[in-house]
Design a protein around this motif. Structure first.
Motif, short mmCIF file in Angstrom:
data_model
loop_
_atom_site.label_atom_id
_atom_site.label_comp_id
_atom_site.label_asym_id
_atom_site.label_seq_id
_atom_site.Cartn_x
_atom_site.Cartn_y
_atom_site.Cartn_z
N GLY A 1 0.79 -1.22 0.00
CA GLY A 1 0.00 0.00 0.00
C GLY A 1 0.82 1.27 0.00
O GLY A 1 0.47 2.25 -0.66
N GLN A 2 1.91 1.28 0.73
CA GLN A 2 2.75 2.48 0.76
C GLN A 2 3.33 2.79 -0.61
O GLN A 2 3.29 3.94 -1.05
CB GLN A 2 3.89 2.29 1.78
N GLU A 3 3.86 1.77 -1.29
CA GLU A 3 4.40 2.00 -2.63
C GLU A 3 3.29 2.40 -3.60
O GLU A 3 3.52 3.21 -4.51
CB GLU A 3 5.10 0.73 -3.12
N MET A 4 2.10 1.86 -3.42
CA MET A 4 0.97 2.24 -4.26
C MET A 4 0.66 3.72 -4.13
O MET A 4 0.49 4.43 -5.13
CB MET A 4 -0.26 1.41 -3.88
N ALA B 1 -8.63 -0.75 -1.36
CA ALA B 1 -9.70 -0.41 -2.30
C ALA B 1 -10.70 0.53 -1.64
O ALA B 1 -11.18 1.50 -2.26
CB ALA B 1 -10.40 -1.68 -2.78
N ARG B 2 -11.03 0.27 -0.39
CA ARG B 2 -11.97 1.13 0.34
C ARG B 2 -11.40 2.54 0.48
O ARG B 2 -12.12 3.53 0.27
CB ARG B 2 -12.25 0.53 1.71
N ASP B 3 -10.12 2.64 0.79
CA ASP B 3 -9.49 3.95 0.93
C ASP B 3 -9.41 4.68 -0.41
O ASP B 3 -9.68 5.88 -0.50
CB ASP B 3 -8.08 3.77 1.51
N LEU B 4 -9.06 3.94 -1.46
CA LEU B 4 -9.00 4.54 -2.79
C LEU B 4 -10.35 5.09 -3.21
O LEU B 4 -10.45 6.21 -3.73
CB LEU B 4 -8.52 3.50 -3.81
N ILE C 1 -10.58 0.00 -10.45
CA ILE C 1 -9.84 -1.02 -9.71
C ILE C 1 -10.29 -2.41 -10.15
O ILE C 1 -11.50 -2.69 -10.17
CB ILE C 1 -10.07 -0.89 -8.19
N ILE C 2 -9.34 -3.24 -10.52
CA ILE C 2 -9.62 -4.66 -10.77
C ILE C 2 -8.88 -5.45 -9.70
O ILE C 2 -7.66 -5.37 -9.59
CB ILE C 2 -9.17 -5.09 -12.17
N MET C 3 -9.62 -6.22 -8.90
CA MET C 3 -9.02 -6.99 -7.83
C MET C 3 -8.43 -8.29 -8.38
O MET C 3 -9.03 -8.94 -9.23
CB MET C 3 -10.07 -7.34 -6.77
N GLU D 1 -18.20 -4.71 -3.37
CA GLU D 1 -18.95 -3.85 -2.45
C GLU D 1 -18.12 -2.67 -1.96
O GLU D 1 -18.65 -1.59 -1.72
CB GLU D 1 -19.45 -4.67 -1.26
N VAL D 2 -16.82 -2.86 -1.80
CA VAL D 2 -15.99 -1.75 -1.31
C VAL D 2 -15.55 -0.82 -2.44
O VAL D 2 -14.91 0.20 -2.17
CB VAL D 2 -14.75 -2.26 -0.55
N GLY D 3 -15.88 -1.16 -3.67
CA GLY D 3 -15.62 -0.21 -4.75
C GLY D 3 -14.83 -0.70 -5.94
O GLY D 3 -14.56 0.06 -6.85
#
Length: 246
Positions: A41-44, A71-74, A82-84, A99-101
């Motif tokens: 996440g930090q590098e993202m 994903a929720r934060d984004l 976003i593709i998971m 559901e989270v986006g």
């Protein structure tokens, strides 16, 4: 007149497995995309601060903050697609991600051509339909309950003019519902109109999209007045809708 250089679309791959990152990077660069890589996440976030990203491939299982939390934060601050990338073939994981986006998901192990197809579909849906002044185009704008849905600009505006951020899937879903206001739409039809059978959509995906939409446009999502459920069938958009053409 100088020519305008159009940069290729920029993909950010977030995965803690370096082999997967490099595999996706090589493949998408060969397909003409720009690719940036992040292992957590930090590098993202550092990459997002430095670059304009068009779409994120986000692994579900990450060290520290997992993909769902990211994903929720984004989604709380951006509508970037976003593709998971899910390592477990579990329907619950997929539905929670949507559901989270997230806009879509791909289960590991995956075929690179499938990932490419899903990326193209999500990016294509974000592009506004072309208009041509010489043809006097019809701009589709729908108004309902103090909201303004601008289809060509892919915007949903509130009464005060502020934008309500929707994901690609949420916007497509709302467009379909509004354009068929008053008509009960079966889940199967909603899947065909918004995602396509070729992407292996399933009923719970539709329910997740509707739940997220309700949280964003309903005064009381627990007692929806705009998007109503029809038990055993699907959904109906029940708000009075007016269309503006310009």
């Amino acid at each position: 007149m100088g020519s305008v250089r159009i940069l290729p679309e920029h993909i950010l791959v977030v995965d803690d497995d370096s082999r997967i990152r490099q595999m996706l990077s090589r493949y998408f660069e060969e397909e003409g995309y720009r690719v940036s890589l992040a292992g957590d996440g930090q590098e993202m976030r550092e990459c997002l601060d430095k670059h304009s990203i068009d779409i994120i491939l986000l692994d579900l299982m990450l060290p520290g903050e997992d993909g769902l939390a990211l994903a929720r934060d984004l989604r709380a601050r951006s509508d970037v697609p976003i593709i998971m990338l899910t390592g477990r073939n579990d329907v619950v994981d997929r539905v929670v991600g949507l559901e989270v986006g997230a806009d879509d998901y791909v289960a590991k192990p995956f075929h690179l051509r499938e990932v490419l197809a899903r990326v193209r579909v999500v990016l294509r849906r974000r592009q506004p339909r072309p208009t041509y002044d010489a043809v006097d185009p019809t701009l589709e704008i729908y108004c309902f309950e103090g909201l303004r849905l601008d289809v060509p600009r892919r915007q949903l505006l509130s009464v005060d003019g502020s934008e309500i951020l929707l994901t690609t899937g949420e916007f497509d879903m709302l467009c379909v519902l509004v354009k068929h206001a008053g008509r009960v739409l079966q889940r199967e039809l909603l899947m065909d109109l918004t995602r396509g059978r070729d992407l292996d959509a399933f009923d719970r995906t539709i329910d997740a999209q509707i739940a997220r939409l309700r949280r964003k446009i309903e005064h009381d999502p627990s007692r929806p007045a705009l998007i109503k459920s029809v038990r055993g069938v699907g959904y109906v958009f029940s708000a009075r809708t007016t269309r503006q053409d310009s």
